[in-house]
Write a protein that holds these residues in place. Structure first.
Motif, PDB file in Angstrom:
ATOM      1  N   PRO A  32       0.660  -0.899   0.501  1.00 20.16           N
ATOM      2  CA  PRO A  32       0.479   0.335  -0.146  1.00 20.16           C
ATOM      3  C   PRO A  32       1.024   1.204  -0.123  1.00 20.16           C
ATOM      4  O   PRO A  32       2.255   0.998   0.321  1.00 20.16           O
ATOM      5  N   ALA A  33       0.113   2.389  -0.406  1.00 20.24           N
ATOM      6  CA  ALA A  33       0.974   3.706  -0.303  1.00 20.24           C
ATOM      7  C   ALA A  33       1.693   3.992   1.537  1.00 20.24           C
ATOM      8  O   ALA A  33       0.670   3.463   2.025  1.00 20.24           O
ATOM      9  N   PRO A  34       2.565   4.497   1.382  1.00 16.34           N
ATOM     10  CA  PRO A  34       3.132   4.756   0.635  1.00 16.34           C
ATOM     11  C   PRO A  34       4.359   4.103   0.429  1.00 16.34           C
ATOM     12  O   PRO A  34       5.426   4.381  -0.510  1.00 16.34           O
ATOM     13  N   PHE A  35       4.315   2.663   0.375  1.00 22.36           N
ATOM     14  CA  PHE A  35       5.081   1.596   0.351  1.00 22.36           C
ATOM     15  C   PHE A  35       5.277   1.466  -0.997  1.00 22.36           C
ATOM     16  O   PHE A  35       6.474   0.832  -1.342  1.00 22.36           O
ATOM     17  N   ASP A  36       4.526   1.958  -1.326  1.00 18.64           N
ATOM     18  CA  ASP A  36       4.478   1.375  -3.067  1.00 18.64           C
ATOM     19  C   ASP A  36       5.526   2.113  -4.116  1.00 18.64           C
ATOM     20  O   ASP A  36       5.842   1.620  -5.017  1.00 18.64           O
ATOM     21  N   LYS A  37       6.024   3.487  -3.761  1.00 18.87           N
ATOM     22  CA  LYS A  37       6.595   4.660  -4.457  1.00 18.87           C
ATOM     23  C   LYS A  37       8.090   4.670  -3.509  1.00 18.87           C
ATOM     24  O   LYS A  37       8.713   4.820  -4.310  1.00 18.87           O
ATOM     25  N   GLY A  38       8.547   3.969  -2.345  1.00 21.33           N
ATOM     26  CA  GLY A  38       8.890   4.330  -1.440  1.00 21.33           C
ATOM     27  C   GLY A  38       9.460   5.248  -0.925  1.00 21.33           C
ATOM     28  O   GLY A  38       8.582   5.623  -0.815  1.00 21.33           O
ATOM     29  N   GLY A  39      10.594   5.705  -0.679  1.00 22.58           N
ATOM     30  CA  GLY A  39      10.612   7.088   0.048  1.00 22.58           C
ATOM     31  C   GLY A  39      10.832   7.126   1.470  1.00 22.58           C
ATOM     32  O   GLY A  39      10.375   8.257   2.404  1.00 22.58           O
ATOM     33  N   ALA A  93       5.561   0.242  13.225  1.00 25.01           N
ATOM     34  CA  ALA A  93       5.512   1.693  12.521  1.00 25.01           C
ATOM     35  C   ALA A  93       4.655   1.443  11.294  1.00 25.01           C
ATOM     36  O   ALA A  93       4.424   2.714  10.509  1.00 25.01           O
ATOM     37  N   ALA A  94       5.236   0.972  10.048  1.00 30.06           N
ATOM     38  CA  ALA A  94       5.377   0.533   8.749  1.00 30.06           C
ATOM     39  C   ALA A  94       3.435   0.681   8.504  1.00 30.06           C
ATOM     40  O   ALA A  94       2.763   0.965   7.741  1.00 30.06           O
ATOM     41  N   LEU A  95       2.738  -0.912   9.338  1.00 27.84           N
ATOM     42  CA  LEU A  95       1.494  -0.766   9.509  1.00 27.84           C
ATOM     43  C   LEU A  95       0.994   0.596   9.127  1.00 27.84           C
ATOM     44  O   LEU A  95      -0.117   0.991   8.827  1.00 27.84           O
ATOM     45  N   GLN A  96       0.859   1.571  10.528  1.00 28.87           N
ATOM     46  CA  GLN A  96       0.436   2.244  11.003  1.00 28.87           C
ATOM     47  C   GLN A  96       1.109   3.975   9.817  1.00 28.87           C
ATOM     48  O   GLN A  96      -0.321   3.957   8.898  1.00 28.87           O
ATOM     49  N   ILE A  97       1.717   3.445   8.921  1.00 27.98           N
ATOM     50  CA  ILE A  97       1.991   4.766   7.940  1.00 27.98           C
ATOM     51  C   ILE A  97       1.618   4.322   7.039  1.00 27.98           C
ATOM     52  O   ILE A  97       0.766   5.153   6.061  1.00 27.98           O
ATOM     53  N   ALA A  98       0.835   3.244   6.497  1.00 25.75           N
ATOM     54  CA  ALA A  98      -0.275   2.435   5.521  1.00 25.75           C
ATOM     55  C   ALA A  98      -0.600   2.329   6.262  1.00 25.75           C
ATOM     56  O   ALA A  98      -2.223   2.057   5.253  1.00 25.75           O
ATOM     57  N   GLY A  99      -1.497   3.359   7.217  1.00 24.15           N
ATOM     58  CA  GLY A  99      -2.579   3.163   7.672  1.00 24.15           C
ATOM     59  C   GLY A  99      -4.130   2.445   7.981  1.00 24.15           C
ATOM     60  O   GLY A  99      -5.237   2.118   8.432  1.00 24.15           O
ATOM     61  N   GLN A 100      -3.013   1.032   8.333  1.00 22.44           N
ATOM     62  CA  GLN A 100      -3.667  -0.297   8.803  1.00 22.44           C
ATOM     63  C   GLN A 100      -4.007  -0.635   9.686  1.00 22.44           C
ATOM     64  O   GLN A 100      -2.900   0.009  10.928  1.00 22.44           O
TER      65      GLN A 100
END
Length: 348
Positions: free
Chosen positions: A31-38, A289-296
């Motif tokens: 999911p965004a933003p991990f699909d784009k990176g950065g 942390a990644a799950l939270q960033i992804a809105g999960q």
């Protein structure tokens, strides 16, 4: 475990260390933003000294690399004011999430709220920030203490004189302390003869000095509950210096390769510890942390279950390193919590 599992944390000579090369193309199917990176995440510690904390950071680094995240690791130096400043630095760096690794809640609450107000996600490992927006990563400290003390009662019966190493104000130690008080309440023959302890950048040696004084004053102590491996290392050193290693049994929490070697050596008074793999806990922290960033969704408490490790198990199985332990005790090497199909497994 410390440097063999990942990055040499002792090389953190600047204010922070940047780890991980972001995938320019992002993660396929993420999911965004991990699909784009950065994506940028900060890991802000309170303590970096000791095998456990270094391995925890190494696990976080490994998971960040798997995710293609730029992980900014701020080294902890047992300085609450510095940890506050590092959180503010992380906010100014424009990170999407901050992992707070230990610390003093009263020194962190306001700066963590500043991060949340800016839309930055925050997760905490073993520090209770009393904020419903901040998931708590835990090793199940209650269970850690239960496993170690159950073994102490099994080995020594329900009547013995004990030394207890404890420093209040640290969430994991406070939770482990609750179990110690419960065990004493349920077993009136367990007598706490002395309580001591310190947390610093020389915890083991400082604890050893305290323990020697305690043992001299209380020669009838036969069991020590030291629910942090640096405490246990200090108590073991004191027993060796006084020539009483055969009269003391030490029960602890946490483990590292160095701990394994000290527990497994012939004649060691350090007979058992309850532990999770700190590298796994570090990886879980980054995943949360990644799950939270992804809105999960991430639960308020993310618990990594521990296992009991005894001296006899290590000696019988010939375990010499954390890697050996992970191979021979599969429950020690992985955790299914705080993960998703799009999150790659960490390699450590």
């Amino acid at each position: 475990m410390v440097l063999k599992q990942g990055i040499a944390i002792s090389a953190l000579l600047s204010s922070f260390l940047l780890v991980g090369n972001t995938h320019a193309e992002g993660l396929a199917g993420a999911p965004a933003p991990f699909d784009k990176g950065g994506v940028k995440i900060a890991l802000v510690g309170y303590i970096s000294a000791g095998d456990f904390f270094q391995a925890y950071q190494a696990g976080a680094v490994a998971q960040a690399k798997a995710l293609g995240v730029d992980l900014r690791v701020f080294p902890g130096r047992q300085d609450a004011a510095q940890q506050r400043e590092q959180i503010l630095q992380a906010i100014n760096l424009g990170v999407q999430a901050i992992i707070v690794d230990h610390g003093q809640p009263e020194a962190l609450t306001d700066v963590v709220q500043q991060a949340l107000d800016k839309g930055i996600k925050v997760v905490a490992f073993d520090v209770n920030l009393n904020n419903p927006k901040v998931p708590q990563i835990e090793q199940s400290d209650h269970r850690l203490a239960e496993l170690a003390l159950e073994q102490a009662l099994k080995d020594n019966g329900t009547s013995f004189n004990a030394g207890y190493v404890y420093v209040a104000g640290f969430a994991p130690l406070d939770r482990r302390h609750e179990i110690w008080e419960k065990v004493k309440g349920e077993n009136k023959g367990v007598v706490e003869k002395a309580r001591f302890g310190t947390v610093s950048d020389t915890t083991a040696t400082a604890t050893a000095d305290q323990a020697k004084a305690i043992f001299r004053a209380n020669p009838d102590i036969s069991v020590v509950f030291a629910p942090y491996d640096e405490f246990a290392r200090g108590v073991k050193l004191a027993a060796a210096d006084l020539g009483i290693s055969d009269k003391i049994k030490i029960y602890s929490a946490d483990i590292s390769t160095a701990d394994i070697q000290e527990i497994a050596e012939t004649g060691s008074p350090w007979v058992a510890t309850a532990a999770t793999n700190p590298a796994v806990v570090g990886a879980v922290s980054v995943r949360a942390a990644a799950l939270q960033i992804a809105g999960q969704q991430v639960p308020g408490r993310v618990i990594v279950d521990p296992v009991l490790v005894t001296q006899k198990q290590l000696q019988d199985a010939g375990v010499k390193t954390i890697e050996d332990l992970a191979k021979k005790v599969p429950a020690f090497s992985t955790s299914a919590v705080a993960t998703a199909s799009w999150i790659p497994a960490a390699a450590f």
